[in-house]
Design a protein around this motif. Structure first.
Motif, PDB file in Angstrom:
ATOM      1  N   PHE A 112       0.612  -1.392   0.423  1.00  0.00           N
ATOM      2  CA  PHE A 112       0.033   0.106   0.264  1.00  0.00           C
ATOM      3  C   PHE A 112       1.018   1.518  -0.054  1.00  0.00           C
ATOM      4  O   PHE A 112       2.223   1.230   0.909  1.00  0.00           O
ATOM      5  CB  PHE A 112      -0.979  -0.526   1.190  1.00  0.00           C
ATOM      6  CG  PHE A 112      -1.920   1.448   1.168  1.00  0.00           C
ATOM      7  CD1 PHE A 112      -2.674   0.973   0.155  1.00  0.00           C
ATOM      8  CD2 PHE A 112      -1.166   1.962   2.256  1.00  0.00           C
ATOM      9  CE1 PHE A 112      -3.572   2.459   0.129  1.00  0.00           C
ATOM     10  CE2 PHE A 112      -2.073   3.446   2.760  1.00  0.00           C
ATOM     11  CZ  PHE A 112      -3.247   3.489   1.508  1.00  0.00           C
ATOM     12  N   PHE A 113       0.675   2.274  -0.870  1.00  0.00           N
ATOM     13  CA  PHE A 113       1.186   3.315  -1.169  1.00  0.00           C
ATOM     14  C   PHE A 113       0.840   4.507  -0.063  1.00  0.00           C
ATOM     15  O   PHE A 113       0.253   4.887  -0.145  1.00  0.00           O
ATOM     16  CB  PHE A 113       1.136   3.815  -2.767  1.00  0.00           C
ATOM     17  CG  PHE A 113       2.108   5.084  -2.992  1.00  0.00           C
ATOM     18  CD1 PHE A 113       3.681   5.015  -2.846  1.00  0.00           C
ATOM     19  CD2 PHE A 113       1.078   7.162  -3.007  1.00  0.00           C
ATOM     20  CE1 PHE A 113       4.747   6.373  -2.514  1.00  0.00           C
ATOM     21  CE2 PHE A 113       2.307   7.835  -3.020  1.00  0.00           C
ATOM     22  CZ  PHE A 113       3.960   7.357  -3.086  1.00  0.00           C
ATOM     23  N   TRP A 114       1.042   4.651   1.436  1.00  0.00           N
ATOM     24  CA  TRP A 114       1.473   4.986   2.896  1.00  0.00           C
ATOM     25  C   TRP A 114       1.296   6.627   2.649  1.00  0.00           C
ATOM     26  O   TRP A 114       0.816   7.063   2.918  1.00  0.00           O
ATOM     27  CB  TRP A 114       1.109   4.278   3.737  1.00  0.00           C
ATOM     28  CG  TRP A 114       2.452   3.590   4.064  1.00  0.00           C
ATOM     29  CD1 TRP A 114       4.250   2.617   3.556  1.00  0.00           C
ATOM     30  CD2 TRP A 114       4.325   4.557   4.441  1.00  0.00           C
ATOM     31  NE1 TRP A 114       5.068   2.039   4.135  1.00  0.00           N
ATOM     32  CE2 TRP A 114       5.061   3.596   4.708  1.00  0.00           C
ATOM     33  CE3 TRP A 114       3.741   5.848   5.083  1.00  0.00           C
ATOM     34  CZ2 TRP A 114       6.644   4.719   4.669  1.00  0.00           C
ATOM     35  CZ3 TRP A 114       4.849   6.798   5.818  1.00  0.00           C
ATOM     36  CH2 TRP A 114       5.942   6.136   5.181  1.00  0.00           C
ATOM     37  N   PRO A 115       3.385   6.900   2.220  1.00  0.00           N
ATOM     38  CA  PRO A 115       2.937   8.071   1.898  1.00  0.00           C
ATOM     39  C   PRO A 115       2.083   8.715   1.324  1.00  0.00           C
ATOM     40  O   PRO A 115       2.119  10.357   1.572  1.00  0.00           O
ATOM     41  CB  PRO A 115       4.378   8.129   1.029  1.00  0.00           C
ATOM     42  CG  PRO A 115       4.584   6.657   0.842  1.00  0.00           C
ATOM     43  CD  PRO A 115       3.735   5.842   1.117  1.00  0.00           C
ATOM     44  N   LEU A 116       1.114   8.413   0.990  1.00  0.00           N
ATOM     45  CA  LEU A 116       0.039   8.694  -0.023  1.00  0.00           C
ATOM     46  C   LEU A 116      -0.677  10.214   1.377  1.00  0.00           C
ATOM     47  O   LEU A 116      -1.483  11.381   0.735  1.00  0.00           O
ATOM     48  CB  LEU A 116      -0.835   8.446  -0.987  1.00  0.00           C
ATOM     49  CG  LEU A 116      -1.979   9.035  -1.744  1.00  0.00           C
ATOM     50  CD1 LEU A 116      -1.559   9.908  -2.440  1.00  0.00           C
ATOM     51  CD2 LEU A 116      -3.164   7.950  -2.430  1.00  0.00           C
ATOM     52  N   ILE A 117      -0.805   9.697   2.359  1.00  0.00           N
ATOM     53  CA  ILE A 117      -1.322   9.769   3.352  1.00  0.00           C
ATOM     54  C   ILE A 117      -1.435  11.400   4.124  1.00  0.00           C
ATOM     55  O   ILE A 117      -1.945  12.464   3.970  1.00  0.00           O
ATOM     56  CB  ILE A 117      -1.639   9.249   4.329  1.00  0.00           C
ATOM     57  CG1 ILE A 117      -2.822   8.127   4.305  1.00  0.00           C
ATOM     58  CG2 ILE A 117      -3.183   9.979   5.927  1.00  0.00           C
ATOM     59  CD1 ILE A 117      -3.382   6.838   4.672  1.00  0.00           C
ATOM     60  N   PRO A 118       0.029  10.215   4.424  1.00  0.00           N
ATOM     61  CA  PRO A 118       0.295  12.116   4.709  1.00  0.00           C
ATOM     62  C   PRO A 118       0.791  13.252   3.489  1.00  0.00           C
ATOM     63  O   PRO A 118       0.887  15.087   3.940  1.00  0.00           O
ATOM     64  CB  PRO A 118       2.309  11.664   5.645  1.00  0.00           C
ATOM     65  CG  PRO A 118       2.795  11.126   5.137  1.00  0.00           C
ATOM     66  CD  PRO A 118       0.650  10.047   4.665  1.00  0.00           C
ATOM     67  N   ILE A 119       1.596  13.012   2.313  1.00  0.00           N
ATOM     68  CA  ILE A 119       1.693  13.916   1.483  1.00  0.00           C
ATOM     69  C   ILE A 119       0.098  14.632   0.973  1.00  0.00           C
ATOM     70  O   ILE A 119       0.292  16.054   0.703  1.00  0.00           O
ATOM     71  CB  ILE A 119       2.247  13.137   0.238  1.00  0.00           C
ATOM     72  CG1 ILE A 119       3.342  12.787   0.234  1.00  0.00           C
ATOM     73  CG2 ILE A 119       2.076  13.919  -1.086  1.00  0.00           C
ATOM     74  CD1 ILE A 119       4.222  11.975  -0.462  1.00  0.00           C
ATOM     75  N   PHE A 120      -0.444  13.742   1.385  1.00  0.00           N
ATOM     76  CA  PHE A 120      -2.235  15.089   0.897  1.00  0.00           C
ATOM     77  C   PHE A 120      -2.024  15.469   1.780  1.00  0.00           C
ATOM     78  O   PHE A 120      -2.551  16.886   1.363  1.00  0.00           O
ATOM     79  CB  PHE A 120      -2.691  13.319   1.268  1.00  0.00           C
ATOM     80  CG  PHE A 120      -4.590  14.228   1.507  1.00  0.00           C
ATOM     81  CD1 PHE A 120      -5.441  14.949  -0.301  1.00  0.00           C
ATOM     82  CD2 PHE A 120      -5.287  14.292   2.479  1.00  0.00           C
ATOM     83  CE1 PHE A 120      -6.838  15.072  -0.424  1.00  0.00           C
ATOM     84  CE2 PHE A 120      -6.241  14.978   2.299  1.00  0.00           C
ATOM     85  CZ  PHE A 120      -7.373  15.729   1.032  1.00  0.00           C
TER      86      PHE A 120
END
Length: 147
Positions: A112-120
């Protein structure tokens, strides 16, 4: 007790600082540059601003200007340049953090591309900064007058 009336029992008038006087003077100069105040009226208000002892004396100097003169101040070239520099620093910070987060994701091997959440959330903050950056929050003597 009020400094000028010993029988007065309301809240004390607060003295102004050099920083607050200079902030109002900058607003008045911007209004003069925009043509909202004549040179004579602007000079008169500047003299009053630099001679003010209390915060409520400063409020009267900008009450008849749109948005108390803050909008004219935001349109000044040096303010726009400062906002642009601030946005560039903010965007650079986000790029560095995003790079570190993506690097950690690659090293972790997660599917899962979890960095998407903090980057958002970081990008949302940047968009908010870009939209409202010219309305920076500053300490204002008006905050105390409304209570």
């Amino acid at each position: 007790m009020h400094p000028e009336n010993p029988t007065w029992s309301g809240p004390a008038r607060l003295r102004t600082s050099d920083t607050e006087r200079e902030e109002i003077a900058e607003v008045l100069r911007a209004a003069m540059a925009e043509g909202r105040l004549s040179l004579d009226e602007g000079e008169e208000r500047l003299t009053t601003a630099y001679g003010a002892k209390y915060r409520d004396e400063l409020d009267r100097l900008t009450h008849d200007l749109p948005f108390a003169g803050r909008q004219a101040l935001a349109r000044m070239p040096h303010r726009r340049a400062a906002t642009r520099r601030s946005l560039q620093r903010h965007a650079s910070f986000i790029m560095i953090v995003a790079g570190v987060l993506i690097g950690l994701w690659v090293l972790s091997g997660a599917h899962f591309f979890w960095p998407l959440i903090p980057i958002f959330f970081l990008v949302t903050g940047l968009i908010r900064h870009a939209r409202w950056g010219r309305y920076e929050f500053r300490y204002s003597h008006r905050m105390h007058l409304r209570h």
